[in-house]
Design an enzyme around this catalytic site. Structure first.
Site, PDB file in Angstrom:
ATOM      1  N   ASN A 157      32.362 100.865  42.011  1.00  0.00           N
ATOM      2  CA  ASN A 157      31.207 100.201  42.598  1.00  0.00           C
ATOM      3  C   ASN A 157      29.987 101.102  42.448  1.00  0.00           C
ATOM      4  O   ASN A 157      29.997 102.242  42.886  1.00  0.00           O
ATOM      5  CB  ASN A 157      31.508  99.973  44.094  1.00  0.00           C
ATOM      6  CG  ASN A 157      30.297  99.453  44.861  1.00  0.00           C
ATOM      7  OD1 ASN A 157      29.510  98.671  44.329  1.00  0.00           O
ATOM      8  ND2 ASN A 157      30.164  99.889  46.103  1.00  0.00           N
TER       9      ASN A 157
ATOM     10  N   ARG B  72      24.378 117.602  50.541  1.00  0.00           N
ATOM     11  CA  ARG B  72      24.735 118.477  49.422  1.00  0.00           C
ATOM     12  C   ARG B  72      23.540 118.983  48.613  1.00  0.00           C
ATOM     13  O   ARG B  72      23.679 119.844  47.754  1.00  0.00           O
ATOM     14  CB  ARG B  72      25.731 117.758  48.504  1.00  0.00           C
ATOM     15  CG  ARG B  72      27.145 117.778  49.051  1.00  0.00           C
ATOM     16  CD  ARG B  72      28.068 116.942  48.214  1.00  0.00           C
ATOM     17  NE  ARG B  72      27.866 115.514  48.445  1.00  0.00           N
ATOM     18  CZ  ARG B  72      28.305 114.558  47.640  1.00  0.00           C
ATOM     19  NH1 ARG B  72      28.958 114.863  46.538  1.00  0.00           N
ATOM     20  NH2 ARG B  72      28.108 113.286  47.937  1.00  0.00           N
TER      21      ARG B  72
HETATM   22  C1  UD1 Z   1      28.422 104.253  48.227  1.00  0.00           C
HETATM   23  C2  UD1 Z   1      29.409 103.104  48.206  1.00  0.00           C
HETATM   24  C3  UD1 Z   1      30.453 103.355  47.131  1.00  0.00           C
HETATM   25  C4  UD1 Z   1      29.795 103.538  45.794  1.00  0.00           C
HETATM   26  C5  UD1 Z   1      28.722 104.630  45.867  1.00  0.00           C
HETATM   27  C6  UD1 Z   1      27.924 104.623  44.595  1.00  0.00           C
HETATM   28  C7  UD1 Z   1      29.588 102.296  50.501  1.00  0.00           C
HETATM   29  C8  UD1 Z   1      30.384 102.317  51.734  1.00  0.00           C
HETATM   30  N1  UD1 Z   1      30.046 103.014  49.481  1.00  0.00           N
HETATM   31  O1  UD1 Z   1      29.143 105.427  48.587  1.00  0.00           O
HETATM   32  O2  UD1 Z   1      31.344 102.267  47.059  1.00  0.00           O
HETATM   33  O3  UD1 Z   1      30.759 103.862  44.818  1.00  0.00           O
HETATM   34  O4  UD1 Z   1      27.814 104.383  46.954  1.00  0.00           O
HETATM   35  O5  UD1 Z   1      27.034 105.703  44.559  1.00  0.00           O
HETATM   36  O6  UD1 Z   1      28.584 101.627  50.454  1.00  0.00           O
HETATM   37  N2  UD1 Z   1      22.411 105.096  53.354  1.00  0.00           N
HETATM   38  C9  UD1 Z   1      21.543 104.658  54.326  1.00  0.00           C
HETATM   39  N3  UD1 Z   1      21.996 104.551  55.600  1.00  0.00           N
HETATM   40  C10 UD1 Z   1      23.260 104.853  55.967  1.00  0.00           C
HETATM   41  C11 UD1 Z   1      24.135 105.312  54.962  1.00  0.00           C
HETATM   42  C12 UD1 Z   1      23.685 105.425  53.657  1.00  0.00           C
HETATM   43  O7  UD1 Z   1      20.394 104.354  54.049  1.00  0.00           O
HETATM   44  O8  UD1 Z   1      23.574 104.718  57.161  1.00  0.00           O
HETATM   45  C13 UD1 Z   1      21.932 105.204  51.985  1.00  0.00           C
HETATM   46  C14 UD1 Z   1      21.960 106.614  51.440  1.00  0.00           C
HETATM   47  O9  UD1 Z   1      20.726 107.248  51.662  1.00  0.00           O
HETATM   48  C15 UD1 Z   1      22.213 106.396  49.966  1.00  0.00           C
HETATM   49  C16 UD1 Z   1      23.007 105.106  49.916  1.00  0.00           C
HETATM   50  O10 UD1 Z   1      22.802 104.458  51.159  1.00  0.00           O
HETATM   51  O11 UD1 Z   1      21.011 106.188  49.248  1.00  0.00           O
HETATM   52  C17 UD1 Z   1      24.486 105.341  49.676  1.00  0.00           C
HETATM   53  O12 UD1 Z   1      25.025 106.088  50.742  1.00  0.00           O
HETATM   54  P1  UD1 Z   1      26.084 107.215  50.514  1.00  0.00           P
HETATM   55  O13 UD1 Z   1      26.488 107.748  51.821  1.00  0.00           O
HETATM   56  O14 UD1 Z   1      25.613 108.159  49.477  1.00  0.00           O
HETATM   57  O15 UD1 Z   1      27.306 106.334  49.936  1.00  0.00           O
HETATM   58  P2  UD1 Z   1      28.458 106.814  49.014  1.00  0.00           P
HETATM   59  O16 UD1 Z   1      29.462 107.550  49.827  1.00  0.00           O
HETATM   60  O17 UD1 Z   1      27.898 107.505  47.830  1.00  0.00           O
END
Ligand code: UD1
Ligand code: CA
Length: 482
Positions: free
Chosen positions: A192, A40
């Protein structure tokens, strides 16, 4: 405190503004998740490298992580390849590559081999740059070997976040992602933040067992909460002093929101140290600003890199100061741009002045409007007040440089120096063709083009003599058709 027997709601949730009376006992590692793409943001660059307050957002997260003193600091990166470790290379960071972004649970699992088995692991997010050290210390103080500590927050609008689901007694049961939630779960306002502290051994047990049968087909870190609940582990929830700390950056609007929050903090910090800010909402620091006593900063100023302002410095509206040292009692008037310069005590600069790298102004120098100074020293009490360019020059003390004077420092291939002795007076509209020197006390007649040494104490003129042609007539327009 913090066991499963606590009640629901405010009273049951640790308020983190309380003083921390428990010394952190356990050693801990930190895992920062930073592999995501950030679709986004609509950018060609990895999200965690997007700047807030002049630095990549991940740099802010690493700062706060370091302030906690972990044993290991791991960053899980992936999207954008080596750009992220290259941009933020540091000896204390262990970079862990996650080639495919299979979810937050999968991401933490990649880092686990680098974490110490006996300790705790604090999980942070590379796109949540406002968290304060105190908040995380309080969370760590609630954590322990048999416990899962979550940072949660109650939001008026919880849309998009994972919801904290509690049983009737108020114990945390699980986290449900927005996309997997039904209407009743979506109505829960406690969310969370993603930040948690878990025993590393427990993570090693839980993470390989989580599945991906959810709406996004990802391995959710949040699924460990239900596992911990099943094992009847203590699950404690802490809240930050301000909900804003947990703001994540997913799009440009949130990036701007985080930017303003950081700038607001910077403004509060300056005011707490005694600086007058005419408008703290129009104040930007992208680096470090150190101020002496009774400094006054008008609206719309931007401070970049390392800027030091001495006692009683006044900075007028809409000035930009980058890597600048300003001594006491200096006045910088509106719309001035200073970069890589040193300004001596009692000097006056602007309005509309430009000081470029390598400029040093000594005591009580006056630089006026539309004056550009580059790679030059200007001695005490000298004045360059109007419309001039002084480059690659050494200007002595008590020199007066008239309006519209230009040092011609560049011959198209090389730069040359201009040396102006003490007490020189340069008449307006003069060109000083470098390399050239004006001896002490020399006077240069207005409109001169000086190409050779101008002797000390003498008047030197280098311009055509004025002539008058008596009886000369202006040409007249010829009549049309003739
Ligand atoms: C996540 C949480 C959600 C919370 C929210 C808060 C999970 C499943 N969900 O959702 O409960 O309310 O954050 O902002 O954890 N990332 C990686 N590798 C991956 C996937 C993600 O490094 O394979 C990192 C992303 O770069 C990011 C963070 O993890 O910094 C969160 O990932 P994102 O996909 O944004 O999670 P949300 O859907 O926001
Ligand atoms: Ca997110």
């Amino acid at each position: 405190m913090g066991g499963r027997s606590r009640g629901h709601g405010q009273s049951g949730i640790m308020r983190l503004c309380m003083t921390i009376d428990r010394i952190m006992g356990e050693t801990f590692d930190i895992v920062v998740l930073a592999a995501g793409k950030g679709t986004r943001m609509r950018s060609d660059y990895p999200k965690v490298l997007q700047p807030v307050a002049g630095r990549p957002m991940l740099a802010h997260v690493l700062d706060v992580a370091r302030s906690l003193g972990p044993v290991r600091l791991c960053v899980v990166y992936g999207h954008g390849g080596e750009l992220v470790p290259q941009a933020l290379a540091a000896p204390d960071v262990t970079w862990v590559r996650q080639d495919r972004q299979l979810g937050t649970g999968h991401a933490v699992l990649q880092a686990l081999p680098h974490c110490a088995t006996g300790g705790l692991t604090l999980v942070l997010y590379g796109d949540v740059p406002l968290l304060r050290s105190e908040t995380l210390r309080a969370l760590l103080a609630q954590a322990g070997p048999g416990r899962l500590a979550l940072l949660t927050v109650e939001l008026a609008d919880p849309t998009g976040y994972g919801r904290i689901v509690r049983d009737t007694a108020g114990h945390i049961e699980r986290i449900v992602e927005e996309r997997d939630a039904d209407a009743s779960i979506r109505s829960i306002r406690e969310i969370n933040t993603g930040v948690l502290v878990a025993p590393t051994e427990k993570l090693a047990d839980w993470l390989p067992r989580i599945g991906c049968s959810n709406h996004q087909g990802e391995y959710y870190l949040t699924d460990i909460v239900a596992m911990a609940a099943t094992e009847r582990l203590d699950i404690v929830a802490c809240q930050p002093a301000e909900a804003q700390e947990t703001l994540g950056v997913n799009d440009r609007a949130q990036q701007a929101e985080v930017e303003r929050a950081l700038q607001w903090r910077a403004a509060q910090q300056q005011m707490a140290c005694g600086v007058t800010l005419f408008d703290p909402a129009r104040f930007d620091v992208r680096g470090t600003l150190r101020c002496g006593r009774d400094v006054v900063i008008d609206a719309g100023c931007l401070f970049v890199g390392t800027v030091e302002l001495g006692d009683r410095v006044h900075v007028g509206p809409h000035c930009v100061l980058e890597d600048v040292r300003v001594a006491s009692d200096v006045r910088i008037a509106a719309f001035s741009h200073l970069h890589g310069a040193q300004v001596g005590a009692g000097a006056q600069v602007g309005p509309y002045a430009r000081l470029r790298p390598g400029t040093r102004l000594d005591e009580a120098v006056h630089i006026g409007n539309f004056v550009e100074v580059k790679n030059s020293t200007v001695g005490a009490h000298s004045k360059i007040n109007h419309l001039s360019y002084v480059g690659d020059s050494s200007v002595g003390k008590r020199v007066n440089i008239g309006a519209g004077t230009i040092t011609c420092n560049y011959d198209g291939a090389n730069k040359h120096r201009t040396v102006i002795g003490d007490d020189v007076f340069v008449g307006s509209g003069t060109e000083l063709v470098a390399p050239v020197e004006l001896g002490e006390g020399a006077t240069i007649g207005a409109g001169s083009t000086i190409t050779q040494y101008a002797p000390a104490g003498e008047l030197t003129l280098a311009r055509e003599r004025q002539v008058t042609r008596p009886g000369w007539k202006r040409p007249v327009k010829q009549a049309k058709g003739s």
